[in-house]
Design a protein around this motif. Sequence first.
Motif, PDB file in Angstrom:
ATOM      1  N   CYS A   1     -16.501  68.357  56.715  1.00 36.39           N
ATOM      2  CA  CYS A   1     -15.783  67.090  56.537  1.00 36.39           C
ATOM      3  C   CYS A   1     -16.326  66.015  57.469  1.00 36.39           C
ATOM      4  CB  CYS A   1     -14.284  67.290  56.790  1.00 36.39           C
ATOM      5  SG  CYS A   1     -13.462  68.256  55.493  1.00 36.39           S
ATOM      6  N   LEU A   2     -16.602  66.415  58.724  1.00 38.55           N
ATOM      7  CA  LEU A   2     -17.168  65.457  59.674  1.00 38.55           C
ATOM      8  C   LEU A   2     -18.530  64.971  59.218  1.00 38.55           C
ATOM      9  CD1 LEU A   2     -16.179  67.138  63.066  1.00 38.55           C
ATOM     10  CD2 LEU A   2     -15.299  64.979  62.146  1.00 38.55           C
ATOM     11  N   TRP A   3     -19.349  65.895  58.707  1.00 39.68           N
ATOM     12  CA  TRP A   3     -20.677  65.515  58.237  1.00 39.68           C
ATOM     13  C   TRP A   3     -20.580  64.564  57.045  1.00 39.68           C
ATOM     14  CZ3 TRP A   3     -23.248  66.511  53.577  1.00 39.68           C
ATOM     15  CH2 TRP A   3     -24.600  66.161  53.580  1.00 39.68           C
ATOM     16  N   LEU A   4     -19.694  64.894  56.103  1.00 39.09           N
ATOM     17  CA  LEU A   4     -19.531  64.057  54.923  1.00 39.09           C
ATOM     18  C   LEU A   4     -19.018  62.676  55.295  1.00 39.09           C
ATOM     19  CD1 LEU A   4     -18.052  66.589  52.327  1.00 39.09           C
ATOM     20  CD2 LEU A   4     -20.334  65.541  52.278  1.00 39.09           C
ATOM     21  N   SER A   5     -18.085  62.625  56.265  1.00 38.74           N
ATOM     22  CA  SER A   5     -17.543  61.330  56.661  1.00 38.74           C
ATOM     23  C   SER A   5     -18.604  60.480  57.326  1.00 38.74           C
ATOM     24  CB  SER A   5     -16.346  61.509  57.601  1.00 38.74           C
ATOM     25  OG  SER A   5     -16.756  62.091  58.828  1.00 38.74           O
ATOM     26  N   SER A   6     -19.516  61.121  58.072  1.00 41.02           N
ATOM     27  CA  SER A   6     -20.587  60.355  58.725  1.00 41.02           C
ATOM     28  C   SER A   6     -21.518  59.749  57.696  1.00 41.02           C
ATOM     29  CB  SER A   6     -21.364  61.234  59.702  1.00 41.02           C
ATOM     30  OG  SER A   6     -22.130  62.209  59.004  1.00 41.02           O
ATOM     31  N   VAL A   7     -21.797  60.507  56.624  1.00 39.86           N
ATOM     32  CA  VAL A   7     -22.652  59.981  55.570  1.00 39.86           C
ATOM     33  C   VAL A   7     -21.910  58.912  54.768  1.00 39.86           C
ATOM     34  CG1 VAL A   7     -23.920  60.540  53.469  1.00 39.86           C
ATOM     35  CG2 VAL A   7     -24.027  62.083  55.433  1.00 39.86           C
ATOM     36  N   ALA A   8     -20.641  59.155  54.454  1.00 41.01           N
ATOM     37  CA  ALA A   8     -19.864  58.195  53.673  1.00 41.01           C
ATOM     38  C   ALA A   8     -19.720  56.873  54.404  1.00 41.01           C
ATOM     39  CB  ALA A   8     -18.492  58.774  53.347  1.00 41.01           C
ATOM     40  N   ALA A   9     -19.798  56.916  55.736  1.00 35.12           N
ATOM     41  CA  ALA A   9     -19.689  55.683  56.504  1.00 35.12           C
ATOM     42  C   ALA A   9     -20.903  54.795  56.336  1.00 35.12           C
ATOM     43  CB  ALA A   9     -19.477  56.002  57.980  1.00 35.12           C
ATOM     44  N   ILE A  10     -22.009  55.351  55.851  1.00 36.15           N
ATOM     45  CA  ILE A  10     -23.214  54.559  55.612  1.00 36.15           C
ATOM     46  C   ILE A  10     -23.084  53.857  54.267  1.00 36.15           C
ATOM     47  CG2 ILE A  10     -25.703  54.643  55.243  1.00 36.15           C
ATOM     48  CD1 ILE A  10     -25.794  57.080  57.077  1.00 36.15           C
ATOM     49  N   GLN A  11     -23.352  52.559  54.262  1.00 35.27           N
ATOM     50  CA  GLN A  11     -23.263  51.816  53.016  1.00 35.27           C
ATOM     51  C   GLN A  11     -24.170  50.592  53.064  1.00 35.27           C
ATOM     52  OE1 GLN A  11     -19.299  50.241  52.407  1.00 35.27           O
ATOM     53  NE2 GLN A  11     -19.034  49.746  54.572  1.00 35.27           N
ATOM     54  N   ILE A  12     -24.432  50.052  51.895  1.00 36.03           N
ATOM     55  CA  ILE A  12     -25.200  48.805  51.791  1.00 36.03           C
ATOM     56  C   ILE A  12     -24.248  47.659  52.111  1.00 36.03           C
ATOM     57  CG2 ILE A  12     -26.522  47.311  50.250  1.00 36.03           C
ATOM     58  CD1 ILE A  12     -27.161  49.867  48.604  1.00 36.03           C
ATOM     59  N   VAL A  13     -24.612  46.853  53.106  1.00 33.43           N
ATOM     60  CA  VAL A  13     -23.729  45.777  53.541  1.00 33.43           C
ATOM     61  C   VAL A  13     -24.355  44.396  53.362  1.00 33.43           C
ATOM     62  CG1 VAL A  13     -22.507  47.241  55.195  1.00 33.43           C
ATOM     63  CG2 VAL A  13     -24.528  45.951  55.930  1.00 33.43           C
ATOM     64  N   GLU A  14     -25.597  44.351  52.938  1.00 32.01           N
ATOM     65  CA  GLU A  14     -26.268  43.057  52.806  1.00 32.01           C
ATOM     66  C   GLU A  14     -27.495  43.228  51.914  1.00 32.01           C
ATOM     67  OE1 GLU A  14     -28.791  40.124  55.808  1.00 32.01           O
ATOM     68  OE2 GLU A  14     -26.987  41.123  56.590  1.00 32.01           O
ATOM     69  N   PHE A  15     -27.759  42.242  51.088  1.00 33.80           N
ATOM     70  CA  PHE A  15     -29.002  42.240  50.323  1.00 33.80           C
ATOM     71  C   PHE A  15     -29.295  40.836  49.816  1.00 33.80           C
ATOM     72  CE2 PHE A  15     -25.734  42.929  47.182  1.00 33.80           C
ATOM     73  CZ  PHE A  15     -26.198  42.369  45.993  1.00 33.80           C
ATOM     74  N   CYS A  16     -30.569  40.584  49.578  1.00 34.84           N
ATOM     75  CA  CYS A  16     -31.011  39.287  49.063  1.00 34.84           C
ATOM     76  C   CYS A  16     -32.032  39.542  47.960  1.00 34.84           C
ATOM     77  CB  CYS A  16     -31.614  38.443  50.177  1.00 34.84           C
ATOM     78  SG  CYS A  16     -32.106  36.783  49.648  1.00 34.84           S
ATOM     79  N   PRO A  17     -31.625  39.448  46.703  1.00 33.60           N
ATOM     80  CA  PRO A  17     -32.531  39.783  45.602  1.00 33.60           C
ATOM     81  C   PRO A  17     -33.409  38.625  45.131  1.00 33.60           C
ATOM     82  CG  PRO A  17     -30.338  39.380  44.745  1.00 33.60           C
ATOM     83  CD  PRO A  17     -30.247  39.216  46.236  1.00 33.60           C
ATOM     84  N   ASP A  18     -33.020  37.388  45.436  1.00 36.44           N
ATOM     85  CA  ASP A  18     -33.710  36.239  44.864  1.00 36.44           C
ATOM     86  C   ASP A  18     -34.034  35.250  45.975  1.00 36.44           C
ATOM     87  OD1 ASP A  18     -34.801  34.369  43.199  1.00 36.44           O
ATOM     88  OD2 ASP A  18     -32.936  33.865  42.145  1.00 36.44           O
ATOM     89  N   THR A  19     -35.103  35.512  46.702  1.00 33.31           N
ATOM     90  CA  THR A  19     -35.510  34.636  47.790  1.00 33.31           C
ATOM     91  C   THR A  19     -36.253  33.426  47.236  1.00 33.31           C
ATOM     92  OG1 THR A  19     -37.649  35.702  48.133  1.00 33.31           O
ATOM     93  CG2 THR A  19     -35.744  36.683  49.256  1.00 33.31           C
ATOM     94  N   TYR A  20     -36.690  32.561  48.132  1.00 28.43           N
ATOM     95  CA  TYR A  20     -37.420  31.370  47.709  1.00 28.43           C
ATOM     96  C   TYR A  20     -38.915  31.628  47.519  1.00 28.43           C
ATOM     97  CZ  TYR A  20     -33.171  28.903  49.176  1.00 28.43           C
ATOM     98  OH  TYR A  20     -31.878  28.475  49.311  1.00 28.43           O
ATOM     99  N   THR A  21     -39.389  32.806  47.930  1.00 26.48           N
ATOM    100  CA  THR A  21     -40.814  33.121  47.846  1.00 26.48           C
ATOM    101  C   THR A  21     -41.165  33.619  46.440  1.00 26.48           C
ATOM    102  OG1 THR A  21     -40.729  33.794  50.159  1.00 26.48           O
ATOM    103  CG2 THR A  21     -42.685  34.416  48.919  1.00 26.48           C
ATOM    104  N   LYS A  22     -42.295  33.180  45.919  1.00 25.67           N
ATOM    105  CA  LYS A  22     -42.706  33.582  44.579  1.00 25.67           C
ATOM    106  C   LYS A  22     -42.813  35.103  44.491  1.00 25.67           C
ATOM    107  CE  LYS A  22     -46.282  32.782  41.084  1.00 25.67           C
ATOM    108  NZ  LYS A  22     -47.559  32.100  40.766  1.00 25.67           N
ATOM    109  N   ASN A  23     -42.209  35.661  43.463  1.00 25.22           N
ATOM    110  CA  ASN A  23     -42.178  37.105  43.189  1.00 25.22           C
ATOM    111  C   ASN A  23     -41.390  37.907  44.236  1.00 25.22           C
ATOM    112  OD1 ASN A  23     -43.754  36.823  40.836  1.00 25.22           O
ATOM    113  ND2 ASN A  23     -45.634  36.871  42.076  1.00 25.22           N
ATOM    114  N   GLU A  24     -40.726  37.231  45.151  1.00 27.43           N
ATOM    115  CA  GLU A  24     -39.802  37.833  46.117  1.00 27.43           C
ATOM    116  C   GLU A  24     -40.372  39.035  46.878  1.00 27.43           C
ATOM    117  OE1 GLU A  24     -38.662  37.577  42.750  1.00 27.43           O
ATOM    118  OE2 GLU A  24     -37.890  35.556  43.121  1.00 27.43           O
ATOM    119  N   PRO A  25     -41.532  38.944  47.517  1.00 26.58           N
ATOM    120  CA  PRO A  25     -41.983  40.071  48.334  1.00 26.58           C
ATOM    121  C   PRO A  25     -41.106  40.289  49.568  1.00 26.58           C
ATOM    122  CG  PRO A  25     -43.375  38.164  48.721  1.00 26.58           C
ATOM    123  CD  PRO A  25     -42.473  37.803  47.582  1.00 26.58           C
TER     124      PRO A  25
END
Length: 560
Positions: free
Chosen positions: A14-38
């Motif tokens: 349970c402790l191991w699962l809770s440690s993994v479950a605590a990890i999540q995506i908290v930020e992302f930027c899919p459409d930057t101003y740079t051509k083709n978004e590298p």
Amino acid sequence: MQRWALVVLTLLLCLWLSSVAAIQIVEFCPDTYTKNEPDEYLVLAGTGPLADLIISDSVGSLRFPPSAVLDSRAVIARNGTAYRQTFGVSPEYEMMDSSPAIKNMVRKGDLRLGNEHDQLILTDHGTVIQTITWPGDVAPKQGQIHIYADGAWDRRMLMIGQSQLAPATYDNVTLTAFVSPDSSAGVFYDAVNSARQSIDLNVYELTDPAIGAALIEAVGRGVSVRVLLEGGPVGGISPAEKGVIRSLQEHQIPVMLLGGVSGVHARYRYDHAKYLVVDDSIVLVTSENFKPGGFPEEGTSGNRGWGVRVSDPRVAAYFAGVFSLDWSGVDIAPAPAGPGGGEEEASGTFQARSPAATFSDTTVTPVLAPDTSSLITDLIAGATHSVRIEQAYIKNTSAGTPNSFLKAAIDDARRGVTVQVILDSAWFNIDDDKDNDEMVAYINQVAAAEHLPLEARLADLTAQDLVKIHNKGVIVDDRQVLVSSINWNTVSPNENREAGLIIDSPGVGAYYAAVFATDWDARSGSSGGKIGRTVFDPLKGGIAAVVLVMIALAVRRRRA
């Protein structure tokens, strides 16, 4: 013994699962101003092992290197070198191998963040622990960084390069409250003339040659002066402002334009703030641009605006930090030198009625847009007996729904809080079909339909000898006061750089409540029934009623 062993193993699992479950995506930027978004990227936050996590979309997937562990947060960029060029730091991981200094993700297929629609799926051992879909969980917009905080996505609109300032409150603050045109010039020039080391000034427009002369005099005393202006104000940089800029530059004062770099996306729609920091110990914040109408000579008419001079190194340091952030952006450039002319002048006589007043033991909270502009909604929503609002204008959303600040005020009235609204009545704010006179009619129609303690009026400029209402002020319960540059529209609190203060003080509240009462009660007797009193036109009222019915039906449909 076996039972105890099973219990221990279960707890460990349970402790191991809770440690993994605590990890999540908290930020992302899919459409930057740079051509083709590298430089597109996502961020994981939490603690725990990463080797068994998979990040995927409908096309490709990513795994972490063996033995990878997350102890706080990690940035995974498509191209680490491109990310560094955009954001100034290197990511922890990259999808494409661009630098030996950045760890590589293990790729399968080609995971690319779609600009308009896509999804991210985070799994552990085949179990989905997070899914993000757009549009849906977020609304895609070029340049926007999507942030997950306090259980929700995008509580504020964060664009690439913008600051993420946290709220801060300071107690035992001494400040001087003032209003324009009564006492603004005296307080302003006292602050500038007191400078011995530095003046950092940020304002939307600077057209007053007298203010320019005061800054030049400060340089002559050995003061370091920096000036930051909006690079593309509505209507362009005026000849009057060009003249002031030229004078400042002739005396080696650096004048920079925010949003003034060709081909570079500005961090903010407009730099609409109006403040200056003196010697890292004084900050002056106002609703007024640095123009003759905002700081007129004594006895001369001008705009109605509010301002405060705060004498506190802590508050000054906060604004100095904001100035440094904005001054150091990639979207600022030196103001171009050029001929000026057509210097603006305030006109008309004025009898001052509200001298400046100094108060101690106040509590001050800076409000910066877009970072902490939600504090305004919280301020209004917290009212218990009165809200007094004086604004240049109020604009509802393009969809016709009420402005969020106005909605909070109307909701106050529904709880029995007395709400008063004063709006400007200058011709340019009442000439069109959807401006201040229609807004006053709308507010009063809502009040009449629901029998609310809510009333709106157009200011009587003639009775007050005012040029216009340029204020953006709010008084809550006659003790909390908002002094700021933030207009009541959609762009100002969400996309502009704006600056203000919320002051908690019975004395300051009483000061501005008295000014408000003077503006509220003003009557010239020559307005033809339109200026300076409640406006209700039967035709407009009928239109407002139809709008209310449509909104009510829309709300019912949403609830259904």
